[in-house]
Design a protein around this motif. Structure first.
Motif, PDB file in Angstrom:
ATOM      1  N   ARG A   1      65.796 -86.368  31.584  1.00 26.33           N
ATOM      2  CA  ARG A   1      65.816 -85.530  32.778  1.00 26.33           C
ATOM      3  C   ARG A   1      64.685 -85.923  33.711  1.00 26.33           C
ATOM      4  N   SER A   2      64.974 -85.942  34.961  1.00 26.60           N
ATOM      5  CA  SER A   2      63.962 -86.292  35.962  1.00 26.60           C
ATOM      6  C   SER A   2      62.845 -85.262  35.932  1.00 26.60           C
TER       7      SER A   2
ATOM      8  N   TYR B   1      71.515 -89.579  38.516  1.00 30.36           N
ATOM      9  CA  TYR B   1      72.095 -88.284  38.814  1.00 30.36           C
ATOM     10  C   TYR B   1      71.048 -87.450  39.538  1.00 30.36           C
ATOM     11  N   ASP B   2      71.475 -86.266  40.018  1.00 28.01           N
ATOM     12  CA  ASP B   2      70.542 -85.418  40.747  1.00 28.01           C
ATOM     13  C   ASP B   2      69.401 -84.943  39.858  1.00 28.01           C
TER      14      ASP B   2
ATOM     15  N   GLU C   1      83.325 -87.581  40.290  1.00 25.05           N
ATOM     16  CA  GLU C   1      82.097 -86.871  40.649  1.00 25.05           C
ATOM     17  C   GLU C   1      82.063 -86.444  42.103  1.00 25.05           C
ATOM     18  N   GLY C   2      83.018 -86.917  42.884  1.00 23.83           N
ATOM     19  CA  GLY C   2      83.011 -86.585  44.301  1.00 23.83           C
ATOM     20  C   GLY C   2      82.479 -87.746  45.129  1.00 23.83           C
ATOM     21  N   ALA C   3      82.560 -87.581  46.444  1.00 21.55           N
ATOM     22  CA  ALA C   3      82.102 -88.627  47.352  1.00 21.55           C
ATOM     23  C   ALA C   3      80.612 -88.871  47.168  1.00 21.55           C
TER      24      ALA C   3
ATOM     25  N   TRP D   1      64.187 -95.283  42.775  1.00 21.63           N
ATOM     26  CA  TRP D   1      64.835 -93.979  42.794  1.00 21.63           C
ATOM     27  C   TRP D   1      63.822 -92.835  42.842  1.00 21.63           C
ATOM     28  N   ASP D   2      62.550 -93.163  42.996  1.00 20.20           N
ATOM     29  CA  ASP D   2      61.483 -92.162  43.119  1.00 20.20           C
ATOM     30  C   ASP D   2      61.392 -91.260  41.888  1.00 20.20           C
TER      31      ASP D   2
END
Length: 760
Positions: A737-738, A673-674, A601-603, A638-639
């Motif tokens: 989903r957020s 996740y985002d 997923e990347g850094a 995580w808000d």
């Protein structure tokens, strides 16, 4: 064979002629007694030298009863033949009935009978006994009239006289190497007439009985190829239900004092419900048959109701019934139940044939049960040797699958691992020990442990392979192994890889392009010298790695199936669904298969992509409330509190059902996740969510249905979800989903679930 007059014995020219004449001497009086007593079979037993056993010289009777007669017994046995030989008196007894649960008792003849035995004894000479058998209720004695008793004694005296003459001439009064079976001539009683009419050719002696025995022979031959309980049910339909004209058949296995239905053919659901899980206690037809090891036959429903009021009240379509006990070594292992749409009075030959068929079924059921038990042990060992759950780490998403080969052992040497290294890198490991045996699995466990230990010590991949190869060479085994190890640095995407005799991992780029990693192939582990060379690759974020064993290869080519390659190239969604698809496209059962997928997923930047984990002990339903608090706390941190109630309800359902049905610890994971939150509930039961208890009825096709696990609620609330097996169990995963609002009525459904009352 010619009959001799009752008052003299013709001399023979040699001792061999005299020995050949012994059956001719025995058969006429035996046939006379069978006719005089209206018996279904008669046997002449002769004592072996030493007087410890009686052995059958000649058996005469109705086919197939002659096939069920015992050819030997101890002279100390409690049966009529041995008692007459010991006492010198005419003995009439019913077959001894065992106490329920007596494991030492075994019937001499496989159907309820009474026996009358005439001693062939003269002073100090004890030749044996002439025994007659007839059908009767369990334990009932044969009500022979005084006149018949006198006639039997007279025949016994005459036969003993003739044996004295033969003994005086030097003839050995012992059984020959083969027991002689002689069918009776055509008789006029209803039993034989029925068998001849329904089974054989009219006017041809023994045709009906031999036709019955053909079914016994065919079932015996067919059951040698049976490996599972489902195949036994098919054999019952073909060789018992169909020839006897039964409308339905039910086969059950007795375990822990209860009857569990293993298969049925055209059985009404009410019949299956009444039998499935019923306790093995006296008072029902099937239980009485199993406990006494004697069958129960009922020509019509009225006869069944007179003996067992209320039996199968909910199903008026079945009329005649037959309950056949399945016993092995005097131990009840199951029951086979047949029902008939019309009145069905089974004659004596049919009853005997059914009991012979039941004996064959009993052995097959026991073999299948033991085979299933061994398979469960093998699966348990395999699950123990594989990781219970993959390590969850930020920056990379992993999933794995293990599919055993279709072998007798169910064991293999493939494995996989994901671990966090001391320097913060992530280790991805796949290996394969050759063979499909217990030795392969044991060596795999040793090698897997060694590879993890060497990796944790800080060695690079090639050095780990070198040490593992030397260890395998030192083990007392001729097995070799292959292995591929990759260490991934999440911060910069650098992947350091080495392989020893193993396929190179496949890399899927974000645009769908596939390529094998350029990694030097070293020699397999166990071949000296062990070799491996490190190769480095930089992964772009979003890249997917596929590590696999050669169970994925097309047989004979070493290539990954084209369907699997297309699926990997086109799939950029959920890894669990991708893994399921790859296994479906590649696994063919010829070899065991291990698959490990890893998506980089990347850094990790800031506080995003966080992972939290909670372990719940097996059967701890209070853990459901802990899981809800765990979810609530994570989302607050995580808000994303707006999805808390919906995700808590989903968690309640998934965790409750995992605790109830999987019989294992439960691992709950939350991944941020985002744009979404992912929940994973992992347990150690590799099967999909369990069916209902009555999947053995007419709805067999629902045996793997997803009902009963509260997943209807999960489906209605989650953005997406799935259930995927892996090496040591399965993962039920859901995503929300957020920013999505809670489901209406969420408040009303959470409390009950927290108490462990989710839908089963």
């Amino acid at each position: 064979m010619r009959n001799l007059p009752n008052d003299r014995v013709e001399p023979r020219g040699s001792a061999a002629d005299m020995e050949e004449g012994l059956p001719e001497v025995l058969l006429p009086p035996l046939a006379e007694c069978v006719t005089a007593a209206d018996a279904v079979a008669g046997i002449v037993y002769l004592a072996e030298p030493g007087g410890t056993r009686l052995r059958a010289a000649v058996i005469q009777g109705s086919v197939p009863f002659v096939f069920g007669m015992p050819d030997s017994m101890s002279t100390d046995a409690p049966h009529a033949s041995a008692a007459a030989w010991r006492t010198g008196e005419l003995t009439v007894v019913g077959e001894p009935t065992p106490e329920p649960g007596d494991p030492t008792f075994a019937h001499v003849i496989p159907f309820p009978y009474s026996a009358a035995s005439v001693p062939l004894v003269r002073e100090d000479r004890r030749y044996g006994a002439l025994t007659l058998v007839r059908l009767s209720a369990p334990g009932d004695e044969w009500p022979l009239s005084p006149a018949r008793r006198a006639r039997l004694r007279a025949v016994g005296e005459r036969l003993t006289d003739r044996l004295d003459v033969l003994a005086a001439r030097g003839t050995a009064i012992v059984t020959g190497p083969t027991t002689l079976l002689v069918p009776t001539s055509s008789r006029g009683d209803a039993g034989t007439a029925g068998a001849a009419r329904d089974w054989g050719v009219a006017g041809v002696d023994a045709s009906g009985g031999l036709s019955l025995m053909y079914q016994v022979h065919k079932l015996s031959t067919g059951l040698t190829r049976v490996t599972g309980l489902a195949e036994i049910t098919s054999a019952v339909a073909e060789r018992i239900m169909r020839p006897f004209g039964a409308q339905c058949a039910v086969v059950g296995q007795i375990t822990d004092g209860r009857l569990w239905i293993t298969g049925s053919v055209a059985a009404p659901s009410g019949v299956v419900r009444e039998l499935h899980g019923a306790a093995l206690t006296p008072g029902t037809a099937w239980a009485d048959a199993a406990l006494t090891h004697f069958p129960r036959f009922f020509a019509d429903r009225a006869e069944l109701r007179r003996r067992y009021p209320g039996a199968f009240d909910g199903d008026p379509t079945q009329n005649g019934w037959a309950f056949l006990p399945l016993s092995v070594g005097g131990r009840a292992v199951g029951v086979c139940c047949l029902s008939f749409a019309q009145e069905r009075a089974l004659d004596i030959e049919e009853q005997a044939a059914l009991m012979m068929l039941a004996d064959l079924l009993a052995s097959a059921v026991e073999r299948a049960r033991l085979g299933a038990y061994e398979h469960v042990l093998a699966e348990s060992l395999q699950r123990t040797l594989l990781p219970r759950a993959l390590t969850a780490l930020p920056g990379v998403v992993t999933t794995a699958r293990y599919v055993p080969a279709r072998t007798d052992t169910g064991l293999g040497g493939d494995w996989y691992d994901v671990l966090e290294l001391p320097d913060g890198r992530i280790g991805l490991i796949v290996g394969d020990v050759e063979g499909h045996s217990t030795d392969s699995a044991i060596v795999m466990g040793q090698l897997r442990t060694a590879v993890m230990a060497y990796a944790q010590e800080g060695h690079d991949p090639a050095a780990v392979l070198g040490r593992a190869g030397r260890l395998l060479g030192d083990l007392d085994t001729e097995l070799i192994a292959s292995c591929c190890i990759a260490f991934l640095n999440v911060e910069d995407g650098v992947l350091e890889t080495a392989r020893a005799g193993h396929p190179a991992p496949l890399l899927r780029h974000c645009d769908g392009r596939l390529e094998p990693l350029d990694v030097v192939a070293g020699a397999p582990l166990g071949i000296t010298p062990a070799s491996g060379t490190n190769s480095s690759t930089v992964l772009p974020p979003g890249a997917t790695l596929m590590f696999y064993t050669d169970g994925i290869h097309v047989p004979g080519t070493g290539d990954v199936p084209a369907a699997a390659l297309r699926l990997l190239a086109s799939a950029d969604g959920d890894l669990e669904e991708l893994a399921d698809g790859l296994v479906a496209a590649a696994a063919d059962g010829r070899d065991d298969l291990a698959l490990l997928l890893a998506r980089y997923e990347g850094a990790v930047a800031g506080a995003s992509r966080r992972i939290e984990q909670l372990e719940i002990p097996r059967h701890d339903l209070r853990g459901v409330a802990d899981a809800r608090r765990f979810v609530r706390t994570c989302l607050e941190r995580w808000d994303t509190p707006e999805i808390s109630e919906a995700l808590e309800m989903i968690t309640s359902e998934a965790v409750t059902n995992a605790l109830i049905h999987a019989d294992s610890d439960v691992d709950v994971r939350m991944r941020e996740y985002d744009d979404r939150v992912r929940l994973e509930v992992r347990d150690s039961d590799a099967h999909p969510p369990l069916p209902s208890a009555m999947s053995v009825s007419d709805e067999d096709e629902q045996a793997q249905a997803e009902h009963g696990r509260g997943l209807v609620i999960v489906d209605s609330l989650a953005s997406t979800w799935g259930s995927s097996p892996h090496g040591r169990g399965k993962t039920v995963w859901m995503e929300l989903r957020s920013g999505e609002p809670d489901a209406p009525g969420a408040d009303g459904g959470t409390d009950g679930a927290a108490d462990g009352s989710a839908e089963r």
